[in-house]
Motif scaffolding. Structure first.
Motif, PDB file in Angstrom:
ATOM      1  N   ALA A  18     -22.346   0.713 -34.419  1.00 54.47           N
ATOM      2  CA  ALA A  18     -22.185   0.707 -35.907  1.00 54.47           C
ATOM      3  C   ALA A  18     -22.043   2.149 -36.273  1.00 54.47           C
ATOM      4  O   ALA A  18     -21.593   2.265 -37.208  1.00 54.47           O
ATOM      5  CB  ALA A  18     -22.972  -0.173 -36.749  1.00 54.47           C
TER       6      ALA A  18
ATOM      7  N   ARG B 282     -15.347   6.218 -33.907  1.00 54.01           N
ATOM      8  CA  ARG B 282     -14.873   5.350 -34.723  1.00 54.01           C
ATOM      9  C   ARG B 282     -13.574   5.908 -35.613  1.00 54.01           C
ATOM     10  O   ARG B 282     -12.625   5.645 -35.803  1.00 54.01           O
ATOM     11  CB  ARG B 282     -15.726   4.793 -35.752  1.00 54.01           C
TER      12      ARG B 282
ATOM     13  N   ILE C 297     -10.522  -2.658 -40.244  1.00 52.14           N
ATOM     14  CA  ILE C 297     -11.255  -3.148 -39.248  1.00 52.14           C
ATOM     15  C   ILE C 297     -12.550  -2.268 -38.727  1.00 52.14           C
ATOM     16  O   ILE C 297     -13.610  -2.400 -38.481  1.00 52.14           O
ATOM     17  CB  ILE C 297     -10.479  -3.433 -38.014  1.00 52.14           C
ATOM     18  N   LEU C 298     -11.898  -0.978 -38.767  1.00 56.92           N
ATOM     19  CA  LEU C 298     -12.953   0.146 -38.166  1.00 56.92           C
ATOM     20  C   LEU C 298     -13.633   0.865 -39.314  1.00 56.92           C
ATOM     21  O   LEU C 298     -14.525   1.780 -38.966  1.00 56.92           O
ATOM     22  CB  LEU C 298     -12.234   1.208 -37.281  1.00 56.92           C
TER      23      LEU C 298
ATOM     24  N   ALA D  56      -8.367  -2.108 -31.928  1.00 58.69           N
ATOM     25  CA  ALA D  56      -9.364  -1.767 -33.308  1.00 58.69           C
ATOM     26  C   ALA D  56     -10.552  -2.915 -33.240  1.00 58.69           C
ATOM     27  O   ALA D  56     -11.824  -2.430 -33.196  1.00 58.69           O
ATOM     28  CB  ALA D  56      -8.555  -1.563 -34.668  1.00 58.69           C
TER      29      ALA D  56
ATOM     30  N   LYS E 184      -9.756   5.555 -35.689  1.00 60.23           N
ATOM     31  CA  LYS E 184      -9.030   5.245 -36.814  1.00 60.23           C
ATOM     32  C   LYS E 184      -7.923   6.304 -37.174  1.00 60.23           C
ATOM     33  O   LYS E 184      -7.114   5.824 -37.889  1.00 60.23           O
ATOM     34  CB  LYS E 184     -10.161   5.679 -37.959  1.00 60.23           C
TER      35      LYS E 184
ATOM     36  N   MET F  10     -12.084 -10.584 -36.079  1.00 64.11           N
ATOM     37  CA  MET F  10     -13.303  -9.481 -35.768  1.00 64.11           C
ATOM     38  C   MET F  10     -14.641 -10.032 -35.681  1.00 64.11           C
ATOM     39  O   MET F  10     -15.399  -9.487 -34.874  1.00 64.11           O
ATOM     40  CB  MET F  10     -13.232  -8.720 -36.990  1.00 64.11           C
TER      41      MET F  10
ATOM     42  N   ASN G  81     -16.821  -9.683 -32.516  1.00 61.38           N
ATOM     43  CA  ASN G  81     -18.139  -9.043 -32.518  1.00 61.38           C
ATOM     44  C   ASN G  81     -19.077  -9.932 -31.764  1.00 61.38           C
ATOM     45  O   ASN G  81     -20.023  -9.471 -31.136  1.00 61.38           O
ATOM     46  CB  ASN G  81     -18.640  -8.991 -33.902  1.00 61.38           C
TER      47      ASN G  81
ATOM     48  N   ASN H 296     -14.103  -1.900 -32.373  1.00 62.82           N
ATOM     49  CA  ASN H 296     -15.191  -1.997 -33.186  1.00 62.82           C
ATOM     50  C   ASN H 296     -16.470  -2.836 -32.727  1.00 62.82           C
ATOM     51  O   ASN H 296     -17.482  -2.544 -33.278  1.00 62.82           O
ATOM     52  CB  ASN H 296     -14.473  -2.808 -34.741  1.00 62.82           C
ATOM     53  N   SER H 297     -16.108  -3.798 -32.038  1.00 57.09           N
ATOM     54  CA  SER H 297     -17.313  -4.775 -31.484  1.00 57.09           C
ATOM     55  C   SER H 297     -17.974  -4.096 -30.269  1.00 57.09           C
ATOM     56  O   SER H 297     -18.884  -4.468 -30.067  1.00 57.09           O
ATOM     57  CB  SER H 297     -16.714  -6.389 -31.057  1.00 57.09           C
TER      58      SER H 297
END
Lengths: 293, 293, 293, 293, 293
Positions: free
Chosen positions: D111, D117, D291-292, D102, D121, C167, C171, D106-107
Motif C-alpha cells: 500500500a 503505483r 483504483i490505484l 490496475a 497510474k 477490487m 485484494n 493494486n492488490s
C-alpha cells in the motif's frame, strides 16, 4: 480433394468432371423434362386449355415462394459449408498441434534421448491416422442414432482408438515429468497441445454424427420436389414446349444446390469434395519426422 | 435424434415420418383449404366480383411483403439452428472435457490407487447424467420467468444438482493436491477441465431458459397468419379454385419453417430432433470407464 | 423477461399482450389509414385521375426498393438480436464465473474458515447486484456521449462501483495468497474467474453505451417513412379503398420490425423483453450460498 | 459519437442533423433530378418515343439486378458494421485490460509503494492516449500502401509509440519480479493483461490500414452509378415527370447505404459516427486513478 | 495492396485502374454483346418471331432464378471475403506475436546480453519472411491435391522452412531456461507467443491449399454462363437492340462478382488485392529492431 485454378472459366463450363453435379443429376433432369413434355401435351393438346385459363396464373405462387426457396437453399448452403470448413479447421489445428508438440518436445528432450524421441515420432502421427480411420468408420457416424444397430459388429463394445492414443501420449508426458526429464513448467507448456488431440477428435465426431436436423432435411427436399413438379403446370400455357428446357434448367439449379450441400456437410467421407485426411496425416508424419529427427 | 442418409431423396419425399411437419400441420392445412374454398366461393359465386375488381390487385401486397416474410423466416431459422448447434457444441465439449479429465487423471494417479480412480470413474459421467435431468426439468426452463410458479414444487428452494457434482469433483482435485498425490503444476493442468463443467452447464441453462424475445415470436406468428389469411382474397379472381391447393402449399411452407424453428430452438427437450443427451451421457460413461480402467 | 410456450399459436395470434407491438403501433397505424383514405379520396374523387395515369406505376419503385428495405430491416434485426444475445451471454458467463469462483474457493479454504467464506458469500453475489444497478443508471448509458450532461448529478465524478467490488475481491484473493492460505498454483487457478468480472462489466457497458451508428438509425427511419408515405399514392388507382387495409398492414410489418429492434438492442433496460438481471442476480446469490454454505 | 434515444421517431424523420446523409447527398440528388428531367424531356418531347417503345422494358433489367444490388449493399453494410463493432470491441477490451491490470497491481503492490503505483497510474492510461494519436495519424492508415509516400515526413523511420509504452510496462513488470516485489505466480497472473496491449494495438492497426479490397469498392460504386443512370431512361415512358422524385428517392437510398458504410468502415477517424476514443481514454484514466489511488 | 480514399466517387467511376474488373472482363463483355446482337438478329430479322411468341416469356425464368443467382453470389462473396479477412487477421496476429515476443524477451534478457538479443532480432523477423516465401510457393498451394505433381521439383521431399525457424526459436527459448537466464515462470510467459508462430503458419496454409469445394466453383460458373446465355433469347422481342447493352451490363455485374471473389479467396498471391506480406514482414523487422535495440 481437387485443387484447381479458379480462373479457367472455359474448362469449368465445358468439361464435365466426375464431381460435377450435372452428371449425377442428369437422370433426374431427363425425368423432369419428360414430365414437363407430358404436362405441356396434356394442357395444350389434350385439354385444349384456353389462353386465359386460371392455370396460367400458377407462376404467381412460384414467384412468391421463390424468395423462400432461395433463402432456404442459402441457409442450407451456409450450414453445409460451415460444417465442411469447421472440419478443415479442426484438421488444420491437428496439424498445428502435432507440429508444436514435436517442436516443444524436441527442444526439451536431450539430443541423445533416442528412445523418447522415437516414441513421439511414432505416436504423434499415429493419432492423425487413427482419427481418420475412426471418422470413416460407420460406427462413428451412427454413434448417436436412436435406432439399435445389431448389424454393425461391436457397435457398443469396441474400444475408442483415438482415446487410447491420446492416453498413451498423456501418460508418457507425465512420466517424463515424474522422471524429471522435463520440469513442472515445461509440463505446463505441453498441456495445451496434449489436450488438443481429444478436443479435435470430439469436434470431428460432432460433425460426423450430427447431421442437420432431420426435419429440415425432409422439408427442404419435399419443398423442392413440389416446387419443381408444379412449375410445368403453370408454364405450359405461357411458354409452350419451351417449358421443357426452362424446367430442366431450374431443376438443375435447385437440385445442384441441395446435392452439393449433401456432399460437403459430412467432410469426412470419401467423396471428391471431402477433406484429404490421408494426405494431411502423411504431412503430419513428414513434419514430425523432420522436427524430431 | 434421427440419423439418416441424406441422399435417399425418394424416401424423403414419399414417406411421412412422424417427425415430418406435414403430419402436424395437416389439420391447419385442411382448415386453410376450406377457408380458401369459402373465399373463392364468396368472391366468385356470391358477390360475382367482376374480373377487374380491385381485389385482383391484392397480391401486389403479398409480393412486396414476400421479401420481408422470407427474410424474417430465415432470421428465425438461423437463430433456432444456431441455438441447436450451440447446444450440440456444449455437449460435445462436455464429452471432450470428460475424456481429457479422465486421461489426465489416469496419467497422474498411481496405477494402484483404486479408490481415487473409482471416485472419478463414477463422478465424471455422473455430471452428464445430472445435467441431462437438470435440463429436462421444467424448473430449469422457467428459471428466469418473471411470473411466480407456485404450482412447481420447490421452484425456488431446490438444490442445483450439477453444482453439487462439480463441487465434489473440485474438492477431490484440491484434496489430491493437498495430499501431494498431484503436484502444483499438475493441479494447474486439471484447471481447464475442472472449470469447464460449470461453464457448460451455464451455457445449456442459457439456451434453455432464454427463448428468442417474446415480441419476435408474437410478431412472426401474427405476420404469417395475416399473410396467409389475405392470400385467397387476392387469388380468387385470378386462379379460381386453383387458389385452394396454392394456398395450402404456401401455408405448408411458411408453417413448416416456423414449426421446425420452434422445435429445434430448445435442443434439450424430448422431440425427435432434440439432442440425444442420454446416449451422449452413456458414451461418456463408456469412455471414462475405458480410460480409467 | 417473458417465458412462453412457442407452440400455442392460437394465443399468439388472438391475444394482445402488453409487449405486443400492435398495441404501441396502433396510433401510427390509424394515422396511416386516415392518410391512405385521404390519398385515395384526392386521387380518385377530387382529381379524377384516369386509370392510365402515371401515378399507377409508382409501385414499380416500391418493388425495386422492396429488396433494399427488407434486407436493411434484417440487418437491423440481426444487429439488435446479436446485441441482446451477447448481453445474455455476458450475464450467463457472470453466472458461470460466480459459481466456479465459489466452487474453487470452497475447495481451497479450510472448512472452518468462517470469516473468509462469509466474505466471498457476500462479495460474489454483490458484484451481480451492483452491475445491474450500474447498467440501469442513466450515467452508464451516456458515458461516451459527446454532449455534456450537467443535468445528471455526479456525471463525471461518481465512483465506478463494479470496479470497487472487483477490487475488493482481487485484494482478498491476493491476501489469502500472502497469508499462505492458498498456494501460488491455487492463486493461478483463481486468476480466470477473478479477472472475468471486469471483462463482463466492460462488455455490458459497451453494449449499453454504444448504440448502432446514429446515421443508420436516422436513415432506416427516414427510409421507412418515405416508403410508407408514397405507398398509397401508387395503390389508390389499382386498389381503391382496399389501399387502406393494405397500407395499414405493411405499416404494421415494417414498423414492428424496427420497433422490436429498438427494444432489444439495449437488453439492460426494464422493458418486457429485456434481460431479467434481478432474477439472475438472485440465482447467483442462491447458488453461491449453497456452494459456500 | 452521438448517443440518442432511438424511440423519438419524429425528430429522426423531420430533423436534419449534420451527420444525416441527406445533407451530404443533396447535391448528388439534385443532379440526378436534373438528369432525370432531361431524360424524360428528351424521350417524350424531343424524340416523341411511342408508348410501346422498347425503352419501356428497360426496368426489367433493374428488376433482375435489384436483388444483386441490394445484396451487395447488405454485404457492404455488414462488412463495414463488423469493422466498426470490432473496433469498439478492441477499445472495450483496452478498457477491461487497463482496469484489470490496475486492480491486480493494486492488490499485489504494498500500500505504501508510492513510486511503483504512480508509475502505473501514469503509464496505463498513457497507452490509450498514444494509441488514439497513433490511429489518427495518417502514417498509420497508409502503413501497408504499396505506393511510396515521400510527402509524409518520417513515414518509414518514425518510432512506433504504442510499442514503446508497452515495452516500458513490460519492463517494469519484469523488474518488479526480479526485485521480488511480486512472485513468479503473480507475474504469470499479469501476463494476459500485459500482452493484451499490443494485441489490441495490432487489431486496431489492421482495421485502420486494410480497407475492404479495392476491387469491391470500385465495383460497387460503378454498379450503383450505372444502375441509377439507366433508371430514368426506362421510367420516362411509364412515369413521365414522376420519374424525377422516384429516381431521386432511389438515389437517396442507394447513395446513403454506400455513404454510411464508407463512414463507419474506418471507426478511428473524427467523423460523428466514429468511436469516441478520447472520451474512452479519459474514462480509463479516471478508472485507473480511482483504483490505484 | 492499394490503399484508397473511399469518398472520391468521381475517380472511382470514371478512372479505370488496372485492378478494375472492367478491364479483365471487357473481352467477355464484347463477346456477349456480339452474341446478343446475333440473337436479336436471328429472332427478329431471320425468324420473324411474332410479338406473342413463347420466347417472350423466358424472362420469367430469369426472374425466378434471379434470387438464386444473387444469393449464391453473395454466399460466394462472403466466403471469399472471410478467407481474405482471416488471412489478414493471421498476419495481424503474426505482427502482434512478433512484437510481444520481442517486448517480453527485451524485458527478461539482461541489457548487455548482446548475443541472445541479436539472435532474436534476426530470427523473429525471419519467420515472417520465410512464411511469405512458403505461401507464395506453388508447392504449398498444391500440398493437399490428390493428383501427383512430378513437374514440381522436390514436391514431397523438400523441408518445411517455417517449421525449421519455429524450431530454432523454441530451442533457444528452452536453452535460456536451462541456462537459467529466464525462470520457469518467464518460460511460461513466452509459451503463447512461441507456439503462435506455427498456429499462424498452419492457418495460412489452410487458406492457401483448400479452395472452396470444387463442386461449388464449377456449379457457380456453369450457372452464370447458362443464365447469361439465355438472357438475350428472352429479351430480343421485348427490347430489340437494347438487349445488347442490357445483357452487357448484367454480364459485367455477375462476372465482376465472381471474378473479384476468385481474386481475393487466395489472399497470399501477388494480385493487386492480395495482402502486402512483404511490407508487413518489413514492418515486423523494423518493430523488432526498435524493441530489441
Amino acid at each position: 480433394m481437387i485443387n484447381y485454378n479458379p480462373r479457367k472459366w472455359f474448362s469449368f463450363i465445358f468439361r464435365f468432371h466426375k464431381a460435377d453435379t450435372i452428371r449425377t443429376l442428369s437422370p433426374a433432369i431427363v425425368l423432369m423434362s419428360l414430365y414437363s413434355w407430358g404436362a405441356v401435351y396434356v394442357e395444350r393438346v389434350f385439354l385444349h386449355l384456353p389462353d386465359n385459363s386460371f392455370v396460367k396464373n400458377i407462376p404467381t405462387m412460384h414467384g412468391l415462394l421463390g424468395f423462400a426457396i432461395s433463402m432456404l437453399l442459402v441457409f442450407r448452403t451456409n450450414a453445409a459449408y460451415d460444417r465442411w470448413w469447421e472440419g478443415r479447421k479442426l484438421w488444420g489445428s491437428l496439424v498445428n498441434n502435432s507440429r508444436n508438440l514435436a517442436v516443444k518436445l524436441n527442444s526439451m528432450l536431450s539430443a541423445d534421448d533416442e528412445k523418447d524421441r522415437s516414441f513421439f515420432k511414432k505416436l504423434i502421427p499415429l493419432f492423425a491416422d487413427e482419427l481418420r480411420l475412426h471418422l470413416q468408420n460407420e460406427r462413428t457416424r451412427l454413434a448417436l442414432d436412436t435406432a439399435p444397430h445389431p448389424d454393425i459388429p461391436g457397435f457398443d463394445t469396441s474400444k475408442h482408438i483415438p482415446n487410447q492414443v491420446a492416453m498413451l501420449l498423456m501418460n508418457k508426458i507425465n512420466l517424463l515429468y515424474r522422471d524429471q526429464k522435463i520440469s513442472g513448467h515445461q509440463l505446463l507448456m505441453l498441456n495445451n497441445e496434449a489436450q488438443a488431440f481429444l478436443d479435435i477428435c470430439g469436434g470431428c465426431e460432432r460433425i460426423k454424427n450430427t447431421p442437420i436436423p432431420y426435419s429440415y432435411s425432409v422439408f427442404i427436399k419435399k419443398f423442392i420436389f413440389f416446387y419443381l413438379v408444379t412449375l410445368p403446370l403453370g408454364f405450359a400455357l405461357t411458354m409452350g414446349y419451351l417449358t421443357i428446357p426452362v424446367v430442366a434448367f431450374i431443376s438443375y439449379v435447385l437440385g445442384s444446390l441441395e446435392m452439393i450441400a449433401e456432399e460437403i456437410e459430412d467432410p469426412f467421407g470419401k467423396d471428391d469434395n471431402d477433406l484429404p485426411m490421408q494426405r494431411m496425416a502423411e504431412n503430419i508424419r513428414k513434419n514430425v519426422y523432420e522436427i524430431l529427427a
